[in-house]
Design an enzyme around this catalytic site. Structure first.
Site, mmCIF file in Angstrom:
data_model
loop_
_atom_site.group_PDB
_atom_site.id
_atom_site.type_symbol
_atom_site.label_atom_id
_atom_site.label_comp_id
_atom_site.label_asym_id
_atom_site.label_seq_id
_atom_site.Cartn_x
_atom_site.Cartn_y
_atom_site.Cartn_z
ATOM 1 N N LYS A 165 36.455 -18.053 7.663
ATOM 2 C CA LYS A 165 37.687 -18.780 7.979
ATOM 3 C C LYS A 165 37.850 -20.031 7.126
ATOM 4 C CE LYS A 165 38.098 -17.064 12.710
ATOM 5 N NZ LYS A 165 38.324 -17.406 14.139
ATOM 6 N N THR A 205 35.503 -22.621 15.892
ATOM 7 C CA THR A 205 36.601 -21.780 16.352
ATOM 8 C C THR A 205 36.248 -20.914 17.562
ATOM 9 O OG1 THR A 205 36.024 -20.075 14.728
ATOM 10 C CG2 THR A 205 37.684 -21.710 14.078
ATOM 11 N N GLY A 206 34.996 -20.924 17.992
ATOM 12 C CA GLY A 206 34.617 -20.200 19.204
ATOM 13 C C GLY A 206 35.074 -20.939 20.450
ATOM 14 N N HIS A 238 13.512 -24.573 32.755
ATOM 15 C CA HIS A 238 13.450 -24.515 31.297
ATOM 16 C C HIS A 238 12.304 -23.647 30.820
ATOM 17 C CE1 HIS A 238 15.569 -28.648 31.361
ATOM 18 N NE2 HIS A 238 16.446 -27.705 31.162
ATOM 19 N N TYR A 286 22.664 -36.759 33.331
ATOM 20 C CA TYR A 286 23.940 -37.162 33.926
ATOM 21 C C TYR A 286 23.715 -37.949 35.206
ATOM 22 C CZ TYR A 286 25.289 -33.107 31.033
ATOM 23 O OH TYR A 286 25.445 -32.202 30.020
ATOM 24 N N GLU A 344 9.406 -33.507 32.688
ATOM 25 C CA GLU A 344 9.173 -32.429 33.651
ATOM 26 C C GLU A 344 7.845 -31.765 33.317
ATOM 27 O OE1 GLU A 344 11.803 -28.943 31.423
ATOM 28 O OE2 GLU A 344 12.771 -30.191 32.931
ATOM 29 N N ILE A 367 23.090 -27.340 20.487
ATOM 30 C CA ILE A 367 23.382 -27.170 21.914
ATOM 31 C C ILE A 367 22.905 -25.811 22.417
ATOM 32 C CG2 ILE A 367 25.217 -27.200 23.648
ATOM 33 C CD1 ILE A 367 24.795 -29.861 22.166
ATOM 34 N N THR A 368 22.888 -24.821 21.554
ATOM 35 C CA THR A 368 22.610 -23.431 21.928
ATOM 36 C C THR A 368 21.303 -23.275 22.704
ATOM 37 O OG1 THR A 368 23.727 -22.746 19.908
ATOM 38 C CG2 THR A 368 22.401 -21.086 21.038
ATOM 39 N N GLU A 369 21.342 -22.476 23.758
ATOM 40 C CA GLU A 369 20.126 -22.153 24.504
ATOM 41 C C GLU A 369 19.749 -20.694 24.282
ATOM 42 O OE1 GLU A 369 20.601 -21.888 28.859
ATOM 43 O OE2 GLU A 369 22.719 -22.315 28.517
#
Length: 340
Positions: A43, A17-18, A256, A168, A218, A105-107
């Site tokens: 929720k 929901t974010g 990174h 990508y 890298e 996914i969070t960084e």
């Protein structure tokens, strides 16, 4: 064939929901991913259909916990869009609920928190992708993450990268040449990640639907050298590699959190040398990844497999007709930074 995600994936979105969760849930659903549930504490019991900006095509049931979502929907994979201070706990919650694939996914997750989460997922046998990664996609089948789906094409080249942006770039170069991908994995660039190059290379090596591998590393750490040692002993599929950060000065982090040369270890030169010694075709520029893979596939007589055409029956130099170039407008995932 593909690895990690496919038509059997039943996805629960933690933080649905974010803003980030809503936007990317819509993108994943539109790609064809089977999103069966969302989790937002407080929720539970509601049905979420996105917001005015990012409406969903159908309702997604929301639960208070991942365990409730798994029990009610049979979810077997999770993607995490929660703030960094809560992300490690979200990983642990998914693992304890019986989820077998967790994509974070969070960084910006504190390293101390990730060490605790990493220890648990390794002991429980859960596959963790990330954190600080774009996710996983098996083109034409399932997308779990934030990568733009339109640049991908179904095929037989596996892609592994520490950098989302370079993932990508490599994929787009392949697709422009008519070369499809089996699965693309952004493993993340943090010092502590769940899936290393070695893990991903092993999966691709065992996948009959993957004919070749692209490995984009890298500076920092020894993950690329470890994967190169495995490739030298066990992999007969062609591998094309690239190392980012060749001009980085020692001791300075480049992009990174894990991209840092420390104690004289983890330099681009060391990694490239190890990769070449393992028989990997190493390119000097990311702009050459697609072109080089095309040449390698043609030389091995595999270009027809990768493009979906019939393999050449004569010499290996005849890999099939060249696809017509098709230029699409570049598009970055909205709602978050794409540089990893």
């Amino acid at each position: 064939m593909s690895i990690l995600v496919g038509k059997s994936t039943r996805l629960v979105v933690q933080g649905i929901t974010g803003g980030e969760g809503t936007f990317h849930t819509r993108q994943m659903m539109e790609y064809g991913t089977n999103v069966v549930a969302g989790v937002t504490p407080g929720k539970g019991g509601t049905a979420y259909r996105g917001n005015e900006k990012d409406p969903f095509s159908r309702d997604v049931p929301v639960f208070n916990t991942v365990a409730e979502a798994v029990e009610a929907t049979g979810a077997n994979a999770s993607v995490i869009f929660v703030p960094a201070s809560f992300a490690a706990d979200a990983i642990l919650e998914a693992a304890s609920a019986g989820i077998t694939l967790v994509v974070c996914i969070t960084e910006g997750i504190p390293t101390r928190d990730m060490l605790r989460a990493y220890d648990v997922v390794r002991r429980t046998g859960v596959t963790l992708i990330g954190p600080n990664c774009p996710g996983v996609i098996s083109p034409g089948l399932c997308k779990v993450g934030i990568m733009p789906g339109f640049i991908h094409r179904k095929g037989n080249v596996g892609v592994i990268s520490r950098s989302g942006t370079l993932t990508y770039e490599a994929v787009w170069q392949l697709t422009e040449r008519g070369i499809g991908q089996s699965t693309c994995i952004g493993i993340g660039g943090d010092p502590v990640i769940g899936t290393r190059f070695l893990d991903a290379v092993t999966l691709f090596n065992e996948d009959p639907g993957t004919d070749a591998i692209i490995m984009i590393g890298e500076i920092g750490g020894t993950a690329e050298e470890e994967a190169a040692a495995y490739i030298r002993k066990h992999v007969r599929k062609p591998v094309v590699g690239f190392i980012a950060g060749r001009t980085a000065p020692p001791g300075r982090r480049m992009g990174h959190a894990g991209a840092i040369i420390a104690g004289g270890k983890g330099t681009a030169q060391e990694k490239m040398a190890a990769m070449r010694a393992a028989g990997i075709t190493v390119v000097e520029s990311p702009a050459m990844i697609g072109e080089t893979m095309e040449k390698v596939l043609r030389k091995r007589g595999l270009l027809g497999h990768a493009t979906g055409e019939k393999p050449a029956k004569t010499s290996a130099r005849r890999g099939g007709r060249k696809p017509a170039a098709r230029r699409l407008a570049r598009k970055k995932p909205a709602g978050r930074k794409t540089k990893r």
